[in-house]
Write an enzyme that holds these catalytic residues in place. Structure first.
Site, PDB file in Angstrom:
ATOM      1  N   GLU A   1      -8.699   0.596  -2.829  1.00 29.06           N
ATOM      2  CA  GLU A   1      -9.548   0.641  -1.630  1.00 29.06           C
ATOM      3  C   GLU A   1     -10.485   1.821  -1.788  1.00 29.06           C
ATOM      4  O   GLU A   1     -10.043   2.930  -2.104  1.00 29.06           O
ATOM      5  CB  GLU A   1      -8.693   0.822  -0.379  1.00 29.06           C
ATOM      6  CG  GLU A   1      -7.830  -0.372  -0.076  1.00 29.06           C
ATOM      7  CD  GLU A   1      -6.964  -0.129   1.149  1.00 29.06           C
ATOM      8  OE1 GLU A   1      -7.061   0.946   1.765  1.00 29.06           O
ATOM      9  OE2 GLU A   1      -6.174  -1.012   1.462  1.00 29.06           O
TER      10      GLU A   1
ATOM     11  N   THR B   1      -7.098   6.754  10.113  1.00 21.03           N
ATOM     12  CA  THR B   1      -6.976   5.693   9.121  1.00 21.03           C
ATOM     13  C   THR B   1      -8.261   4.881   9.218  1.00 21.03           C
ATOM     14  O   THR B   1      -9.138   5.217  10.002  1.00 21.03           O
ATOM     15  CB  THR B   1      -5.720   4.835   9.387  1.00 21.03           C
ATOM     16  OG1 THR B   1      -5.659   3.779   8.423  1.00 21.03           O
ATOM     17  CG2 THR B   1      -5.732   4.220  10.775  1.00 21.03           C
ATOM     18  N   THR B   2      -8.382   3.814   8.413  1.00 13.21           N
ATOM     19  CA  THR B   2      -9.590   2.998   8.468  1.00 13.21           C
ATOM     20  C   THR B   2      -9.658   2.335   9.841  1.00 13.21           C
ATOM     21  O   THR B   2      -8.819   1.513  10.169  1.00 13.21           O
ATOM     22  CB  THR B   2      -9.550   1.923   7.358  1.00 13.21           C
ATOM     23  OG1 THR B   2      -9.140   2.552   6.154  1.00 13.21           O
ATOM     24  CG2 THR B   2     -10.906   1.282   7.173  1.00 13.21           C
TER      25      THR B   2
ATOM     26  N   HIS C   1      -3.707  -4.354   7.783  1.00 13.61           N
ATOM     27  CA  HIS C   1      -3.817  -3.179   8.646  1.00 13.61           C
ATOM     28  C   HIS C   1      -2.905  -3.325   9.858  1.00 13.61           C
ATOM     29  O   HIS C   1      -3.032  -4.272  10.622  1.00 13.61           O
ATOM     30  CB  HIS C   1      -5.251  -2.907   9.126  1.00 13.61           C
ATOM     31  CG  HIS C   1      -5.492  -1.428   9.302  1.00 13.61           C
ATOM     32  ND1 HIS C   1      -5.034  -0.741  10.376  1.00 13.61           N
ATOM     33  CD2 HIS C   1      -6.081  -0.518   8.487  1.00 13.61           C
ATOM     34  CE1 HIS C   1      -5.361   0.535  10.236  1.00 13.61           C
ATOM     35  NE2 HIS C   1      -5.989   0.695   9.098  1.00 13.61           N
ATOM     36  N   GLY C   2      -1.972  -2.393   9.964  1.00  6.68           N
ATOM     37  CA  GLY C   2      -1.090  -2.348  11.126  1.00  6.68           C
ATOM     38  C   GLY C   2      -0.016  -3.426  11.157  1.00  6.68           C
ATOM     39  O   GLY C   2       0.627  -3.613  12.196  1.00  6.68           O
TER      40      GLY C   2
ATOM     41  N   ASN D   1       0.855  -1.186   0.000  1.00  9.13           N
ATOM     42  CA  ASN D   1       0.000   0.000   0.000  1.00  9.13           C
ATOM     43  C   ASN D   1       0.898   1.245   0.000  1.00  9.13           C
ATOM     44  O   ASN D   1       1.714   1.436   0.914  1.00  9.13           O
ATOM     45  CB  ASN D   1      -0.900  -0.034   1.247  1.00  9.13           C
ATOM     46  CG  ASN D   1      -1.823   1.163   1.321  1.00  9.13           C
ATOM     47  OD1 ASN D   1      -1.406   2.292   1.080  1.00  9.13           O
ATOM     48  ND2 ASN D   1      -3.069   0.940   1.680  1.00  9.13           N
TER      49      ASN D   1
ATOM     50  N   HIS E   1      -5.624   3.633  -1.592  1.00  7.55           N
ATOM     51  CA  HIS E   1      -6.936   4.038  -1.090  1.00  7.55           C
ATOM     52  C   HIS E   1      -7.208   5.454  -1.568  1.00  7.55           C
ATOM     53  O   HIS E   1      -6.506   6.390  -1.184  1.00  7.55           O
ATOM     54  CB  HIS E   1      -6.909   3.973   0.447  1.00  7.55           C
ATOM     55  CG  HIS E   1      -8.219   4.248   1.109  1.00  7.55           C
ATOM     56  ND1 HIS E   1      -8.378   4.142   2.472  1.00  7.55           N
ATOM     57  CD2 HIS E   1      -9.422   4.615   0.618  1.00  7.55           C
ATOM     58  CE1 HIS E   1      -9.644   4.424   2.786  1.00  7.55           C
ATOM     59  NE2 HIS E   1     -10.291   4.729   1.680  1.00  7.55           N
TER      60      HIS E   1
ATOM     61  N   ARG F   1      -6.872  12.854   0.858  1.00  4.05           N
ATOM     62  CA  ARG F   1      -5.772  13.306   1.715  1.00  4.05           C
ATOM     63  C   ARG F   1      -4.428  12.713   1.296  1.00  4.05           C
ATOM     64  O   ARG F   1      -3.392  13.254   1.631  1.00  4.05           O
ATOM     65  CB  ARG F   1      -6.060  12.989   3.186  1.00  4.05           C
ATOM     66  CG  ARG F   1      -5.986  11.534   3.544  1.00  4.05           C
ATOM     67  CD  ARG F   1      -6.173  11.315   5.016  1.00  4.05           C
ATOM     68  NE  ARG F   1      -7.522  11.582   5.450  1.00  4.05           N
ATOM     69  CZ  ARG F   1      -8.056  11.050   6.559  1.00  4.05           C
ATOM     70  NH1 ARG F   1      -7.336  10.267   7.329  1.00  4.05           N
ATOM     71  NH2 ARG F   1      -9.283  11.311   6.900  1.00  4.05           N
TER      72      ARG F   1
ATOM     73  N   ARG G   1      -9.269   8.211  -0.902  1.00  4.13           N
ATOM     74  CA  ARG G   1     -10.214   8.638   0.133  1.00  4.13           C
ATOM     75  C   ARG G   1     -11.092   9.766  -0.382  1.00  4.13           C
ATOM     76  O   ARG G   1     -10.688  10.513  -1.273  1.00  4.13           O
ATOM     77  CB  ARG G   1      -9.463   9.087   1.389  1.00  4.13           C
ATOM     78  CG  ARG G   1      -8.720   7.955   2.085  1.00  4.13           C
ATOM     79  CD  ARG G   1      -8.167   8.411   3.428  1.00  4.13           C
ATOM     80  NE  ARG G   1      -9.213   8.608   4.397  1.00  4.13           N
ATOM     81  CZ  ARG G   1      -9.527   7.741   5.368  1.00  4.13           C
ATOM     82  NH1 ARG G   1      -8.846   6.637   5.509  1.00  4.13           N
ATOM     83  NH2 ARG G   1     -10.505   8.001   6.193  1.00  4.13           N
TER      84      ARG G   1
ATOM     85  N   GLU H   1     -11.168  -9.208   3.054  1.00  7.05           N
ATOM     86  CA  GLU H   1      -9.899  -8.875   3.698  1.00  7.05           C
ATOM     87  C   GLU H   1     -10.185  -8.723   5.190  1.00  7.05           C
ATOM     88  O   GLU H   1     -11.041  -7.924   5.581  1.00  7.05           O
ATOM     89  CB  GLU H   1      -9.317  -7.571   3.128  1.00  7.05           C
ATOM     90  CG  GLU H   1      -7.999  -7.210   3.818  1.00  7.05           C
ATOM     91  CD  GLU H   1      -7.206  -6.133   3.100  1.00  7.05           C
ATOM     92  OE1 GLU H   1      -7.261  -6.048   1.855  1.00  7.05           O
ATOM     93  OE2 GLU H   1      -6.511  -5.371   3.789  1.00  7.05           O
TER      94      GLU H   1
ATOM     95  N   HIS I   1       0.987   6.303   1.757  1.00 10.75           N
ATOM     96  CA  HIS I   1       1.715   7.279   2.563  1.00 10.75           C
ATOM     97  C   HIS I   1       2.932   7.877   1.863  1.00 10.75           C
ATOM     98  O   HIS I   1       3.529   8.824   2.354  1.00 10.75           O
ATOM     99  CB  HIS I   1       2.018   6.695   3.948  1.00 10.75           C
ATOM    100  CG  HIS I   1       0.724   6.441   4.666  1.00 10.75           C
ATOM    101  ND1 HIS I   1      -0.157   7.458   4.962  1.00 10.75           N
ATOM    102  CD2 HIS I   1       0.109   5.296   5.047  1.00 10.75           C
ATOM    103  CE1 HIS I   1      -1.241   6.955   5.534  1.00 10.75           C
ATOM    104  NE2 HIS I   1      -1.106   5.648   5.591  1.00 10.75           N
TER     105      HIS I   1
HETATM  106  N1  PXP Z   1      -5.969  -3.010   4.163  1.00 11.82           N
HETATM  107  C1  PXP Z   1      -6.925  -2.046   4.208  1.00 11.82           C
HETATM  108  C2  PXP Z   1      -8.306  -2.419   3.798  1.00 11.82           C
HETATM  109  C3  PXP Z   1      -6.618  -0.736   4.608  1.00 11.82           C
HETATM  110  O1  PXP Z   1      -7.585   0.199   4.652  1.00 11.82           O
HETATM  111  C4  PXP Z   1      -5.275  -0.422   4.918  1.00 11.82           C
HETATM  112  C5  PXP Z   1      -4.923   0.985   5.274  1.00 11.82           C
HETATM  113  O2  PXP Z   1      -5.163   1.816   4.183  1.00 11.82           O
HETATM  114  C6  PXP Z   1      -4.311  -1.443   4.838  1.00 11.82           C
HETATM  115  C7  PXP Z   1      -4.690  -2.736   4.480  1.00 11.82           C
HETATM  116  C8  PXP Z   1      -2.872  -1.195   5.138  1.00 11.82           C
HETATM  117  O3  PXP Z   1      -2.750  -0.844   6.466  1.00 11.82           O
HETATM  118  P1  PXP Z   1      -1.351  -0.286   6.998  1.00 11.82           P
HETATM  119  O4  PXP Z   1      -1.092   0.979   6.239  1.00 11.82           O
HETATM  120  O5  PXP Z   1      -1.598  -0.089   8.445  1.00 11.82           O
HETATM  121  O6  PXP Z   1      -0.327  -1.329   6.702  1.00 11.82           O
END
Ligand code: PXP
Length: 241
Positions: free
Chosen positions: A73, A103-104, A191-192, A10, A46, A52, A48, A154, A13
């Protein structure tokens, strides 16, 4: 034989840093190329509602210029549906979105929003886009996703990551992955995730893809993006071996 585990990088950032100064540097498209060369299996971005980080132009360029599949996303809105139908990414992952969130924060309420999601899922599917729903590892959400006829879910690994890798949270992910697979769904997670916590998740045999962003882009400041992606890939592979 264990299924191979794909890594979706992803790159949101990279765009966050670019947008801090409003110019073109660092370029998320360049980051996607570097991630691809380092062994990423896909690129995730993503778009958004408040733009952003990624912009509409970024998404269009990613579809056109990157050889890897793009996982877009998106929130379940008419605006995002129109963009997805125009850009035709390989996959679209429906995520909940609130403007005030950093974030989500939670999974999509697929169970509570089936009526609203159904036509959206159908329009994306009819356009040949592989739809996934980003859901908490809860039985009712997985059942709802299966009823909606999506091919992929997911699983939200945020609670696992934020708990410091708590066994109970890992247990929810394991159980949810097994249940989803039983129902015929392809199972992704994200995520995370970081070097420290990716191993136990990567070891869940039903998972076929992890989507990882923030940690990799942060780590890239110290080691470079190429090295960060390679090191993540190595940890995933070690966990599967
Ligand atoms: N999966 C989804 C659906 C997300 O919304 C995000 C964050 O945009 C991620 C994965 C990746 O998360 P992270 O940036 O915390 O690794």
């Amino acid at each position: 034989m264990t299924m191979p585990l794909r890594l979706g990088v992803n790159i949101d950032h990279v765009a966050t840093i670019r947008n801090a100064r409003g110019g073109n540097h660092p370029c998320p498209i360049r980051a996607a190329h570097v991630a691809a060369a380092a062994g990423a299996d896909g690129i995730t971005a993503h778009l958004r509602e408040d733009r952003r980080h990624m912009t509409d132009a970024d998404i269009a360029r990613l579809v056109q210029e990157i050889d890897l599949p793009l996982n877009l996303e998106m929130a379940a809105t008419d605006e995002m549906l129109a963009i997805a139908l125009k850009c035709r990414p390989h996959a679209a992952c429906i995520v909940p979105e609130r403007r005030a969130e950093r974030t989500t924060e939670g999974g999509l309420d697929a169970a509570g929003q089936q009526g609203m999601l159904k036509p959206l899922v159908e329009r994306l599917r009819d356009a040949g886009i592989r739809v996934s729903l980003f859901v908490a590892p809860e039985a009712r959400q997985i059942e709802a996703a299966a009823q909606l006829g999506v091919p992929v879910i997911e699983l939200h690994t945020g609670p696992y990551a934020h708990s410091g890798g708590a066994a109970a949270e890992l247990g929810h992910l394991r159980k949810a992955a097994a249940m989803a697979k039983q129902l015929g769904l392809e199972v992704h997670a994200g995520h995370g995730l970081s070097f420290a916590n990716v191993g136990p998740v990567a070891a869940i045999p039903e998972l076929s893809e992890l989507n990882i962003g923030h940690f990799l882009i942060g780590e890239a400041l110290f080691s470079g993006l190429d090295a960060a992606v390679r090191a993540m890939r190595a940890r995933m592979d070690a966990a599967r071996a």
